[in-house]
Design an enzyme around this catalytic site. Structure first.
Site, PDB file in Angstrom:
ATOM      1  N   GLU A 161       4.135   7.667  -3.132  1.00 50.29           N
ATOM      2  CA  GLU A 161       5.093   8.632  -2.607  1.00 50.29           C
ATOM      3  C   GLU A 161       6.111   8.882  -3.720  1.00 50.29           C
ATOM      4  O   GLU A 161       6.647   7.919  -4.286  1.00 50.29           O
ATOM      5  CB  GLU A 161       5.800   8.054  -1.371  1.00 50.29           C
ATOM      6  CG  GLU A 161       6.707   9.071  -0.738  1.00 50.29           C
ATOM      7  CD  GLU A 161       7.464   8.554   0.482  1.00 50.29           C
ATOM      8  OE1 GLU A 161       7.184   7.441   0.951  1.00 50.29           O
ATOM      9  OE2 GLU A 161       8.351   9.300   0.930  1.00 50.29           O
TER      10      GLU A 161
ATOM     11  N   ARG B 116       0.132  -7.405  -1.464  1.00 47.92           N
ATOM     12  CA  ARG B 116       0.972  -6.770  -2.467  1.00 47.92           C
ATOM     13  C   ARG B 116       1.485  -7.818  -3.459  1.00 47.92           C
ATOM     14  O   ARG B 116       1.508  -9.011  -3.175  1.00 47.92           O
ATOM     15  CB  ARG B 116       2.134  -6.021  -1.826  1.00 47.92           C
ATOM     16  CG  ARG B 116       3.115  -6.863  -1.065  1.00 47.92           C
ATOM     17  CD  ARG B 116       4.364  -6.047  -0.670  1.00 47.92           C
ATOM     18  NE  ARG B 116       4.051  -4.723  -0.171  1.00 47.92           N
ATOM     19  CZ  ARG B 116       4.631  -3.613  -0.613  1.00 47.92           C
ATOM     20  NH1 ARG B 116       5.523  -3.640  -1.570  1.00 47.92           N
ATOM     21  NH2 ARG B 116       4.326  -2.454  -0.104  1.00 47.92           N
TER      22      ARG B 116
ATOM     23  N   LYS C  20      11.134   0.128  -3.497  1.00 52.72           N
ATOM     24  CA  LYS C  20      11.789   1.267  -4.141  1.00 52.72           C
ATOM     25  C   LYS C  20      13.187   1.495  -3.578  1.00 52.72           C
ATOM     26  O   LYS C  20      14.076   1.941  -4.290  1.00 52.72           O
ATOM     27  CB  LYS C  20      10.929   2.529  -3.991  1.00 52.72           C
ATOM     28  CG  LYS C  20       9.776   2.541  -4.981  1.00 52.72           C
ATOM     29  CD  LYS C  20       9.004   3.834  -4.911  1.00 52.72           C
ATOM     30  CE  LYS C  20       7.968   3.783  -3.818  1.00 52.72           C
ATOM     31  NZ  LYS C  20       7.059   4.918  -3.818  1.00 52.72           N
TER      32      LYS C  20
HETATM   33  P1  ATP Z   1       7.754   0.273  -1.935  1.00 50.78           P
HETATM   34  O1  ATP Z   1       7.624  -0.732  -0.851  1.00 50.78           O
HETATM   35  O2  ATP Z   1       8.043  -0.305  -3.270  1.00 50.78           O
HETATM   36  O3  ATP Z   1       8.653   1.408  -1.619  1.00 50.78           O
HETATM   37  P2  ATP Z   1       5.503   1.788  -1.195  1.00 50.78           P
HETATM   38  O4  ATP Z   1       4.299   1.093  -0.688  1.00 50.78           O
HETATM   39  O5  ATP Z   1       6.346   2.464  -0.205  1.00 50.78           O
HETATM   40  O6  ATP Z   1       6.296   0.811  -2.118  1.00 50.78           O
HETATM   41  P3  ATP Z   1       4.053   3.926  -2.346  1.00 50.78           P
HETATM   42  O7  ATP Z   1       4.519   4.943  -3.291  1.00 50.78           O
HETATM   43  O8  ATP Z   1       3.696   4.344  -0.995  1.00 50.78           O
HETATM   44  O9  ATP Z   1       5.170   2.828  -2.314  1.00 50.78           O
HETATM   45  O10 ATP Z   1       2.894   3.075  -3.010  1.00 50.78           O
HETATM   46  C1  ATP Z   1       1.765   3.619  -3.601  1.00 50.78           C
HETATM   47  C2  ATP Z   1       0.672   2.610  -3.592  1.00 50.78           C
HETATM   48  O11 ATP Z   1       1.067   1.433  -4.274  1.00 50.78           O
HETATM   49  C3  ATP Z   1       0.316   2.196  -2.188  1.00 50.78           C
HETATM   50  O12 ATP Z   1      -1.094   2.179  -2.071  1.00 50.78           O
HETATM   51  C4  ATP Z   1       0.907   0.836  -2.045  1.00 50.78           C
HETATM   52  O13 ATP Z   1       0.178   0.067  -1.158  1.00 50.78           O
HETATM   53  C5  ATP Z   1       0.863   0.307  -3.475  1.00 50.78           C
HETATM   54  N1  ATP Z   1       1.915  -0.672  -3.694  1.00 50.78           N
HETATM   55  C6  ATP Z   1       3.240  -0.529  -3.494  1.00 50.78           C
HETATM   56  N2  ATP Z   1       3.899  -1.652  -3.758  1.00 50.78           N
HETATM   57  C7  ATP Z   1       2.971  -2.561  -4.145  1.00 50.78           C
HETATM   58  C8  ATP Z   1       3.015  -3.941  -4.553  1.00 50.78           C
HETATM   59  N3  ATP Z   1       4.168  -4.612  -4.606  1.00 50.78           N
HETATM   60  N4  ATP Z   1       1.852  -4.537  -4.866  1.00 50.78           N
HETATM   61  C9  ATP Z   1       0.702  -3.873  -4.823  1.00 50.78           C
HETATM   62  N5  ATP Z   1       0.582  -2.587  -4.445  1.00 50.78           N
HETATM   63  C10 ATP Z   1       1.701  -1.931  -4.110  1.00 50.78           C
HETATM   64 MG    MG Z   2       4.869   3.913   1.039  1.00 49.16          MG
END
Ligand code: ATP
Ligand code: MG
Length: 566
Positions: A42, A267, A277
């Site tokens: 995102e 994760r 984020k």
């Molecule tokens: P955050 O919790 O940091 O805001 P998010 O999951 O909301 O992260 P996205 O932009 O939706 O952020 O993430 C894109 C991809 O990266 C998704 O498939 C998510 O599962 C993966 N991802 C995000 N954070 C991690 C992490 N700490 N370890 C592994 N994969 C991750």
């Molecule tokens: Mg997300």
């Protein structure tokens, strides 16, 4: 990216559980032999090292199995998303070494198709327009132990729902006044299945679609559709979506469209840092750091500026592997991976961070000798360079002690040490200022030891780095420590949050450092080993003759030590 660069596993027994699934699917021909993954960020922030794990997994699997991986922006929430984030994400994924060819997609490009599919579900009696407020929806949802209650609007006719949904789209209703919900089961044990919201009304300008839409799809509704449209085979996501999988499956089954398999993995969490984020954004907004690319940030851009190479990050992702259980990785392992890489690849140079002046009383005034220095002992192809040596030099303040304790073998009054690539020198006199501070040392050098060895075979116990005063360049050097004082920054007292655990000493700026003249032409992001001090990277603030370096890591490998002692 070639396959060899990223293949960790030599035999099938060593495949992680996701690669096992993919390998099995290829064998049985489940997807007609296709492997198609995607990385779906995102655009609401910069990518961090956790994302790198997901990127290496998705792009890595595609490369290893001869498949494809898309870069897709999951841009369904206009309030938090910005073009700046889109640009940085594109840059970072490329920098990490991955390529999506022509497959750069945006969820927002599918809004019309998503809308049509919602209409289809309404016609099937599987979705309805609900007039409950967001608070009421929450109230009606029930809990883990209690079933929810059905919305009073649940049994509207298809005609009425179609009419209201069209008017939602047309902008007739204010934000939050209505939603479109799936009609599933309010007593379902999985709360995600209790008539989840598919669309909300939001009069907000989207960074790509502008004001075309005032209804926006929810993540659970949008994500599976995006995967389906792109023909994804394996939709890999993190564990917190495990409970959402039944809903992912329900939407695709009800629509009867291409149905990828969702697979969840743990994760990445790292000690001494935060990874969401939302929290990273706070660090930036509240100026705890200098920006998203501050070298203390766990963002890809921060790690890059700190001096991490793409190879070291990819290797880290390989080493940590993939599994189904949440755990926290020691930050020292990340540092170990970067050391390992920089040891092989970074040229050595001499720099003095806290200079102490040394005058060689018996060295001819005005003489300069250019000594030959090895650029990288790990890489003979890196060659040598010339380093100037002359009468006045700088050494590191802490390489001298006036009254040395037993185990201190470096310079002290009357003692002889080697200057790297140059001569043996002996400390003859300590010069102090009025307050008694040591301001310079008077030493003698032994001309017979040129190159660093004594013909009479006498030994010294230390070799010091140095720079010639006249030729030295001034530099600023930034030293970094963990951004947080606690392994788990979220562990706080009542009423505090992670910002209470910020390390006030995470940045130390040294000015008046002296570096050898070969660094004159360095460019931002060049990586170095400063002999005996650690790995450093030229900072983007280096311009117009100003030199700034970031310390990436020290030479001391705490991770290797931990491993050895176990
Ligand atoms: P955050 O919790 O940091 O805001 P998010 O999951 O909301 O992260 P996205 O932009 O939706 O952020 O993430 C894109 C991809 O990266 C998704 O498939 C998510 O599962 C993966 N991802 C995000 N954070 C991690 C992490 N700490 N370890 C592994 N994969 C991750
Ligand atoms: Mg997300």
């Amino acid at each position: 990216m070639t396959e060899q660069n990223n293949t960790t596993n030599t035999g099938p027994e060593r495949l992680d559980f996701i690669r096992q699934i993919v390998a099995e699917d290829c064998k049985t021909g489940k997807w007609g032999g296709r492997v198609h993954t995607r990385f779906p960020p995102e655009p609401n922030g910069y990518l961090h090292i956790g994302h790198a794990k997901s990127i290496c997994l998705n792009f890595g699997i595609a490369a290893e199995f001869g498949g494809k991986c898309n870069l897709r922006f999951d841009d369904t929430n206009p309030c938090k998303e910005e073009q700046e984030y889109v640009d940085s994400i594109i840059y970072d994924v490329h920098w990490l070494g991955w390529d999506w060819q022509d497959r750069l997609y945006f969820g927002s490009d599918y809004f019309e198709q998503m809308y049509q599919w919602a209409v289809e579900l309404i016609k099937k009696g599987k979705a309805f327009v609900c007039d409950l407020t967001p608070e009421q929806i929450r109230e009606y949802r029930g809990t883990l132990t209690e079933p929810g209650r059905e919305s009073p609007w649940r049994n509207r006719s298809s005609e009425e729902n179609l009419d209201l949904f069209a008017r939602m789209r047309a902008g007739e209703f204010p934000d939050g006044s209505r939603t479109l919900r799936a009609k599933i089961d309010m007593s379902h044990p999985n709360i995600n299945m209790r008539d989840p919201v598919m669309y909300r009304i939001l009069h907000a300008t989207h960074h790509r679609t502008g004001d075309t839409w005032c209804i926006y799809p929810m993540y659970d509704w949008a994500h599976g559709l995006e995967d389906s449209i792109e023909g994804i085979t394996h939709s890999i996501c993190t564990l917190e979506f495990e409970n959402h999988r039944p809903l992912y499956d329900w939407f695709l089954d009800e629509l009867g469209i291409h149905h990828p398999q969702q697979i969840e993995f743990a994760r990445l969490n790292l000690t001494y840092t935060v990874m969401s984020k939302r929290k990273l954004l706070r660090l930036v907004r509240e100026k705890f750091v200098r920006g998203w690319d501050d070298p203390r940030m766990p963002t890809i851009s921060g790690l890059r500026r700190r001096g991490f190479s793409p190879e070291s990050i990819r290797n880290f992702c390989k080493v940590i592997g993939v599994n189904k259980f949440n755990s926290t990785v020691d930050y020292a392992l990340l540092e170990h991976c970067v050391r390992d890489d920089l040891n092989r690849t970074s040229p050595r140079v001499m720099a003095v961070l806290r200079p102490l002046k040394v005058v060689l009383t018996n060295y001819p005034e005005g003489q300069v000798e250019w000594t030959e220095a090895v650029n990288n002992p790990e890489d003979p192809a890196a060659g040598t360079r010339k380093v100037p040596f002359s009468k006045v030099l700088y050494i590191e303040q802490d390489d001298f002690m006036e009254t040395p304790p037993k185990k201190f073998f470096r310079l002290a009054p009357g003692r002889e040490v080697r200057l790297r690539y140059a001569y043996f020198i002996r400390c003859e006199q300590v010069i102090k200022d009025a307050e008694g501070n040591i301001v310079e040392l008077h030493c003698t050098y032994d001309p017979a030891t040129r190159g660093g060895n004594a013909p009479d075979g006498r030994k010294v116990k230390a070799t010091l780095h140095w720079v010639a005063a006249e030729h030295a360049l001034d530099a600023e050097v930034r030293l970094y420590e963990h951004l947080f004082t606690k392994e788990d920054p979220d562990q706080t007292e009542e009423g505090q949050d992670f910002s209470a655990n910020i390390n006030p000493d995470s940045l130390q700026v040294l000015t008046g450092c002296k570096v050898e003249p070969s660094l004159k032409t360095t460019r931002p992001l060049d990586r170095w080993q400063f002999e005996r001090l650690g790995y450093f990277c030229t900072d983007s603030d280096s311009r117009d003759g100003r030199l700034v370096f970031n310390r990436t890591v020290t030479l001391k490998d705490t991770w290797a030590k931990i491993q050895k002692n176990q």
